[in-house]
Design a protein around this motif. Structure first.
Motif, mmCIF file in Angstrom:
data_model
loop_
_atom_site.group_PDB
_atom_site.id
_atom_site.type_symbol
_atom_site.label_atom_id
_atom_site.label_comp_id
_atom_site.label_asym_id
_atom_site.label_seq_id
_atom_site.Cartn_x
_atom_site.Cartn_y
_atom_site.Cartn_z
ATOM 1 N N ASP A 180 0.835 -1.209 0.000
ATOM 2 C CA ASP A 180 0.000 0.000 0.000
ATOM 3 C C ASP A 180 0.867 1.255 0.000
ATOM 4 N N TYR A 181 1.950 1.231 0.773
ATOM 5 C CA TYR A 181 2.858 2.380 0.833
ATOM 6 C C TYR A 181 3.522 2.629 -0.511
ATOM 7 N N ALA A 182 3.996 1.554 -1.158
ATOM 8 C CA ALA A 182 4.698 1.697 -2.438
ATOM 9 C C ALA A 182 3.760 2.206 -3.530
ATOM 10 N N GLU A 183 2.508 1.768 -3.512
ATOM 11 C CA GLU A 183 1.585 2.122 -4.583
ATOM 12 C C GLU A 183 0.918 3.484 -4.378
ATOM 13 N N ASP A 184 0.671 3.860 -3.121
ATOM 14 C CA ASP A 184 -0.010 5.133 -2.863
ATOM 15 C C ASP A 184 0.494 5.724 -1.546
ATOM 16 N N PRO A 185 1.704 6.316 -1.559
ATOM 17 C CA PRO A 185 2.272 6.832 -0.303
ATOM 18 C C PRO A 185 1.415 7.911 0.351
ATOM 19 N N LYS A 186 0.746 8.717 -0.439
ATOM 20 C CA LYS A 186 -0.066 9.797 0.128
ATOM 21 C C LYS A 186 -1.163 9.240 1.032
ATOM 22 N N SER A 187 -1.896 8.251 0.534
ATOM 23 C CA SER A 187 -2.948 7.624 1.350
ATOM 24 C C SER A 187 -2.360 6.871 2.535
ATOM 25 N N PHE A 188 -1.198 6.243 2.311
ATOM 26 C CA PHE A 188 -0.571 5.477 3.382
ATOM 27 C C PHE A 188 -0.198 6.394 4.546
ATOM 28 N N PHE A 189 0.426 7.523 4.264
ATOM 29 C CA PHE A 189 0.818 8.449 5.332
ATOM 30 C C PHE A 189 -0.417 9.036 6.041
ATOM 31 N N TYR A 190 -1.467 9.247 5.291
ATOM 32 C CA TYR A 190 -2.698 9.773 5.895
ATOM 33 C C TYR A 190 -3.280 8.773 6.895
ATOM 34 N N ASN A 191 -3.231 7.482 6.523
ATOM 35 C CA ASN A 191 -3.800 6.438 7.386
ATOM 36 C C ASN A 191 -2.830 5.940 8.450
ATOM 37 N N ASN A 192 -1.544 6.283 8.312
ATOM 38 C CA ASN A 192 -0.527 5.822 9.260
ATOM 39 C C ASN A 192 0.351 7.012 9.686
ATOM 40 N N PRO A 193 -0.166 7.875 10.536
ATOM 41 C CA PRO A 193 0.542 9.113 10.897
ATOM 42 C C PRO A 193 1.848 8.887 11.653
ATOM 43 N N GLN A 194 2.098 7.671 12.118
ATOM 44 C CA GLN A 194 3.357 7.410 12.830
ATOM 45 C C GLN A 194 4.565 7.435 11.898
ATOM 46 N N TYR A 195 4.325 7.377 10.592
ATOM 47 C CA TYR A 195 5.416 7.443 9.620
ATOM 48 C C TYR A 195 5.558 8.872 9.098
ATOM 49 N N LYS A 196 6.827 9.280 8.877
ATOM 50 C CA LYS A 196 7.114 10.651 8.451
ATOM 51 C C LYS A 196 7.167 10.759 6.937
ATOM 52 N N LYS A 197 6.560 11.803 6.414
ATOM 53 C CA LYS A 197 6.497 11.994 4.968
ATOM 54 C C LYS A 197 7.848 12.347 4.361
ATOM 55 N N ASP A 198 8.747 12.917 5.163
ATOM 56 C CA ASP A 198 10.038 13.329 4.617
ATOM 57 C C ASP A 198 11.068 12.210 4.639
ATOM 58 N N GLN A 199 10.649 11.001 4.955
ATOM 59 C CA GLN A 199 11.542 9.846 4.933
ATOM 60 C C GLN A 199 11.033 8.811 3.938
ATOM 61 N N VAL A 200 11.940 7.930 3.528
ATOM 62 C CA VAL A 200 11.552 6.794 2.697
ATOM 63 C C VAL A 200 11.770 5.524 3.495
ATOM 64 N N TYR A 201 11.011 4.488 3.164
ATOM 65 C CA TYR A 201 11.029 3.259 3.946
ATOM 66 C C TYR A 201 11.296 2.075 3.013
ATOM 67 N N GLN A 202 12.281 1.279 3.390
ATOM 68 C CA GLN A 202 12.554 0.083 2.594
ATOM 69 C C GLN A 202 12.470 -1.162 3.464
ATOM 70 N N ALA A 203 11.987 -2.235 2.847
ATOM 71 C CA ALA A 203 11.895 -3.523 3.532
ATOM 72 C C ALA A 203 13.213 -4.265 3.316
ATOM 73 N N VAL A 204 13.884 -4.617 4.416
ATOM 74 C CA VAL A 204 15.230 -5.185 4.319
ATOM 75 C C VAL A 204 15.257 -6.612 4.864
ATOM 76 N N ASN A 205 16.134 -7.403 4.262
ATOM 77 C CA ASN A 205 16.409 -8.757 4.761
ATOM 78 C C ASN A 205 15.145 -9.559 5.034
ATOM 79 N N VAL A 206 14.203 -9.509 4.127
ATOM 80 C CA VAL A 206 12.959 -10.258 4.317
ATOM 81 C C VAL A 206 13.255 -11.746 4.175
ATOM 82 N N ASP A 207 12.935 -12.491 5.203
ATOM 83 C CA ASP A 207 13.264 -13.910 5.275
ATOM 84 C C ASP A 207 12.390 -14.724 4.314
ATOM 85 N N MET A 208 13.040 -15.412 3.363
ATOM 86 C CA MET A 208 12.317 -16.235 2.389
ATOM 87 C C MET A 208 12.447 -17.735 2.668
#
Length: 595
Positions: free
Chosen positions: A171-199
């Motif tokens: 949801d964040y990758a596809e529509d960051p504007k809506s994601f930040f609106y629904n998740n105010p704990q995340y800052k708009k001036d930062q980017v977020y990457q998913a790291v070391n996801v265990d497969m």
């Protein structure tokens, strides 16, 4: 345009000025600017400068026009190099020949045809598919300052940890504007990457990856001699990144080669320095290894300091192969999904880089990710690689010197159940030979010993190891070999593989596998005890003097576990076991026996 700048800041020759004024150069310069600039254009697989006839023009861009483009006079474009590209008509060689034959460069880019990577991605490696298949799977998130360009490792620029589900990240990758609106704990001036996801449990994704890669990456991989799976090394990990996410400057933590696949849809730009030039960078930045991954700089930084560097644009469907010991950083141009894993090519140069990195890890007291000393020993036993003889001799002598320097005299015992990788409970370093074992499965390396303990255990008989290094021929032995996780040259492992048929079948295959494992462990005990009798060094090395009682104890425990297994079957319907379940059952049984 650029003529006055060149005249003012440099001293071009008359012939160079004439060429700079030519219509050909003027048109070429304008075209290159349209393509994103000289660095990006020159780094592409196909460009005008590939022809030797254009070498004189290339030198003009490297000496003058790149400086004009970047508006600085201290850039030396001659240090900009290109990576190797696998031509389409040569790709078949990658599937039929060993990597040693076609990986001629430390950085190689292989572009898969569009229809091929479409099949590779199908139903698995898109944001939508990942969300559909692993909707509630929790992943680690790293928050970053998207516009950092500095060698300073500031915490606020690099690492603030969060967790999301795969669905949330999609949801964040596809529509960051809506994601930040629904998740105010995340800052708009930062980017977020998913790291070391265990497969590790994503069997379908892992099988798909290895189906599309040359088999030699799995068959001729030194990591086959690992004694346990290591996430991100021999088990692929997945990364999800949005535009402006970055991987900070770093070397692989163990100096291994890395294979990175861009599943798209966006591009990623990599900046890579060959292993041969790491020392020059280290001299420029003495704290390089202390702040790995926490800084990112523009490629101009390396050109200014005359460090040979390569830039690669990794597009969807591109496989990037980074050689052992290389330094790299990356930044996303668009949103993309990547899978990554390590590869150990067993040539002298790669092993040398791994050894150098291990020495640095020891110096800076970094945690062990892979037990390199044990891995080198296992490779040497089966592959007879000469370069490993000196490395192992140094590792063994280092252990002996450290042990003999202890003031408190102790007895030595060969610990028969220590073939799995052991990590120090206190400092998290790899345990190679000597260690303390305290109740509740606490292990200490020689640096963390408790002085009051009278017994020091050994994973190997130190005398045998010294003889092993000097031997002309080496045979597989239950005393030296282990149950390696991959396809190796170990004859004992091959026998085990014949016994354990990893196919979907009933529980009889598990019982047969257990019986062979029981024989293996009991045989290991007998051989360990016999070895002690032959050495006759009971004062210095106590190799389980009560061998018969120990064997009897193990057999009794085996019988007990078998009864428990039969009892469980009475209350559980007979079912088919997957390959992974069989492996896990054997590993769990082994741990139960050794307990």
């Amino acid at each position: 345009m650029y003529i006055e700048y060149v005249k003012k800041n440099f001293q071009p020759t008359a012939s160079e000025l004439e060429l700079l004024n030519s219509q050909e150069i003027i048109e070429l310069y304008e075209y290159i600017q349209q393509q994103g600039g000289f660095i990006k254009y020159y780094s592409q697989q196909y460009n005008k400068f590939q022809s030797y006839d254009n070498n004189e023009i290339l030198q003009l861009f490297q000496k003058y026009l790149l400086n004009y483009e970047l508006r600085t006079t201290d850039i030396d474009g001659q240090y900009l190099h290109r990576c190797a590209y696998i031509e389409f008509y040569k790709a078949i060689n990658c599937f039929t020949e060993s990597p040693q034959k076609w990986l001629k460069d430390q950085v190689t880019l292989w572009s898969l045809p569009k229809d091929v990577f479409t099949k590779l991605n199908k139903n698995l490696f898109t944001f939508q598919d990942l969300s559909k298949n692993h909707r509630n799977f929790e992943i680690d998130i790293r928050a970053q300052n998207p516009f950092i360009d500095t060698t300073l490792a500031k915490e606020e620029n690099y690492y603030q940890a969060y967790t999301m589900t795969v669905k949330q990240y999609k949801d964040y990758a596809e529509d960051p504007k809506s994601f930040f609106y629904n998740n105010p704990q995340y800052k708009k001036d930062q980017v977020y990457q998913a790291v070391n996801v265990d497969m590790e449990e994503w069997k379908e994704e892992i099988h798909r990856l290895f189906d599309f890669l040359p088999k030699y990456f799995s068959r001729n991989n030194g990591l086959n001699y690992l004694r346990q799976n290591c996430k991100g090394a021999n088990v692929p990990e997945i990364y999800m990144r949005v535009q402006n996410c970055w991987i900070g400057g770093q070397q692989d933590f163990q100096g291994l080669s890395q294979i990175n696949i861009n599943h798209g849809p966006g591009d990623c730009i990599w900046t890579i320095i060959d292993a041969n030039h790491i020392d020059k960078l280290f001299h420029l930045m003495p704290d390089l290894f202390k702040k790995e991954g926490r800084w990112y700089v523009n490629i101009a930084y390396f050109l200014q300091n005359q460090i040979p560097v390569k830039q690669i644009i990794q597009k969807q469907g591109d496989i990037l192969i980074i050689g052992a010991g290389c330094f790299f950083q990356a930044k996303n141009i668009g949103n993309s999904i990547h899978t990554s894993f390590n590869f150990l090519m067993m040539d002298d140069f790669s092993l040398q880089q791994i050894y150098k990195r291990q020495i640095r890890n020891d110096f800076f007291q970094f945690w062990s990710v892979i037990a390199i000393r044990n891995l080198f020993l296992d490779i040497y036993i089966h592959e007879k690689l000469t370069i490993l003889k000196d490395y192992l001799k140094q590792f063994i002598d280092e252990e002996l010197r450290r042990q003999l320097s202890k003031k408190h005299l102790t007895r030595f015992k060969l610990y028969i159940s220590s073939k799995d990788v052991l990590i120090c409970t206190k400092c998290y370093k790899e345990i190679f030979i000597f260690f303390q074992f305290i109740k509740d499965w606490v292990y200490y390396c020689p640096d963390c010993y408790i002085d009051c303990e009278d017994v020091i255990y050994m994973k190997y008989n130190i005398i045998q190891l010294k003889c092993l290094i000097q031997a002309d021929t080496i045979q597989c032995s239950k005393l030296l070999c282990s149950n390696y996780i991959g396809e190796s040259k170990c004859t004992i492992k091959q026998t085990l593989s014949q016994k354990v048929q990893l196919q979907d079948q009933d529980n009889s295959s598990i019982v047969e596998s257990r019986q062979f494992l029981d024989e293996f462990l009991v045989g290991l005990n007998i051989e360990s005890s016999n070895s002690q009798n032959q050495n006759g060094t009971s004062h210095q090395i106590d190799l389980l003097s009560k061998d018969k009682k120990q064997i009897k104890k193990i057999k009794e425990k085996i019988t007990m576990i078998k009864k428990q297994h039969v009892k469980q079957l009475k209350y559980k319907k007979k079912e088919k076991y997957s390959d992974l379940q069989v492996i896990k059952y054997i590993q769990k049984t082994k741990r139960n026996i050794l307990n």
